[in-house]
Design an enzyme around this catalytic site. Structure first.
Site, mmCIF file in Angstrom:
data_model
loop_
_atom_site.group_PDB
_atom_site.id
_atom_site.type_symbol
_atom_site.label_atom_id
_atom_site.label_comp_id
_atom_site.label_asym_id
_atom_site.label_seq_id
_atom_site.Cartn_x
_atom_site.Cartn_y
_atom_site.Cartn_z
ATOM 1 N N ASP A 103 5.184 -9.541 -26.140
ATOM 2 C CA ASP A 103 5.998 -10.131 -25.274
ATOM 3 C C ASP A 103 5.511 -10.270 -24.148
ATOM 4 O OD1 ASP A 103 7.886 -9.456 -27.340
ATOM 5 O OD2 ASP A 103 8.522 -7.797 -26.247
HETATM 6 N N1 URA Z 1 7.922 -5.080 -30.028
HETATM 7 C C1 URA Z 1 8.551 -5.553 -29.075
HETATM 8 O O1 URA Z 1 9.565 -5.539 -28.582
HETATM 9 N N2 URA Z 1 7.503 -6.252 -28.013
HETATM 10 C C2 URA Z 1 6.289 -6.670 -28.471
HETATM 11 O O2 URA Z 1 5.536 -7.113 -27.716
HETATM 12 C C3 URA Z 1 5.814 -5.886 -29.545
HETATM 13 C C4 URA Z 1 6.500 -5.111 -30.455
#
Ligand code: URA
Length: 231
Positions: A103
């Site tokens: 993310d």
């Molecule tokens: N899980 C999440 O919530 N975000 C990420 O970037 C990777 C795994």
């Protein structure tokens, strides 16, 4: 392959510009002999551009320390993880992509490659490459969360199959590590929210055998990796 094709396939310049690069003596064989004609045949491993070996002649495999605030996308607005890499890599004819995504607000270890088979081998459903994250939460981690995650069976909103078992190790009331064997959309954030401990910060420590700490990369830095690590 033809020298002009090599220069354009590996992102150095267009085939049209290649003639000028060759004329200027920028392309040589490993022994230093200049290559002059665009149609001359060369091996990428045996060619130098401005005195340096052709980069990643057998495929590009790198680890990036993704900083918070960068998006894993070729299209979206705002800072993109690809902005952190040499622009030449984006002109390679095979195209580079992230191996899965982090993310925008997540930092940590991100793999990038131009090898579609490698990418598939690490991300296809059923390929269980462990990923470990460090997190902090806005509320205390419930005492039974490690058991709930380890049992598998946690159903996330909008999913039709339960999460696989995952390992949660609390380090303090509001911080810990979690290891997943699968990769669903926003999975760590959704799993922790489901037990009442919304994530504040999230950082990926490792993918399979590769640990970010061992690479000693500051945020935004990258390093080549050996794909055989994941074989
Ligand atoms: N899980 C999440 O919530 N975000 C990420 O970037 C990777 C795994």
């Amino acid at each position: 392959m033809r020298t002009d094709a090599l220069l354009s396939q590996y992102g150095y310049c267009t085939r049209r510009e290649a003639a000028l690069w060759l004329k200027a003596g920028r392309i040589t064989r490993a022994d230093g002999t200049p290559i002059r004609r665009p149609a001359e045949h060369v091996q990428p491993e045996e060619t130098l551009v401005d005195g340096k070996p052709v980069e990643f002649p057998r495929g590009l495999y790198i680890a990036l320390h993704k900083p918070v605030g960068y998006t894993c996308s070729h299209r979206e607005e705002g800072p993109l993880v690809y902005d952190l890499l040499p622009p030449r890599w984006l002109r390679r004819s095979k195209g580079i992509n992230t191996v899965g995504r982090l993310d925008k607000e997540t930092s940590g270890l991100l793999l990038i490659t131009d090898d579609g088979q490698f990418l598939h081998a690490l991300t296809a459903p059923g390929k269980k490459v462990d990923k470990t994250y460090h997190f902090t939460t806005a509320a205390p981690i419930p005492a039974d969360a490690p058991q709930i995650f380890a049992a598998g069976g946690l159903m996330l909103n909008g999913e039709d199959t339960p999460c696989l078992p995952a390992r949660l190790e609390a380090e303090s009331a509001c911080a810990g590590r979690i290891t997943l064997h699968e990769g669903r959309y926003h999975q760590v954030r959704r799993m922790l929210a489901a037990v009442g401990a919304p994530v504040l910060t999230l950082h990926r420590l490792s993918v399979g055998p590769l640990c970010l700490d061992a690479l000693q990369l500051a945020p935004g830095e990258w390093a080549p990796i050996d794909p055989a690590l994941f074989a």
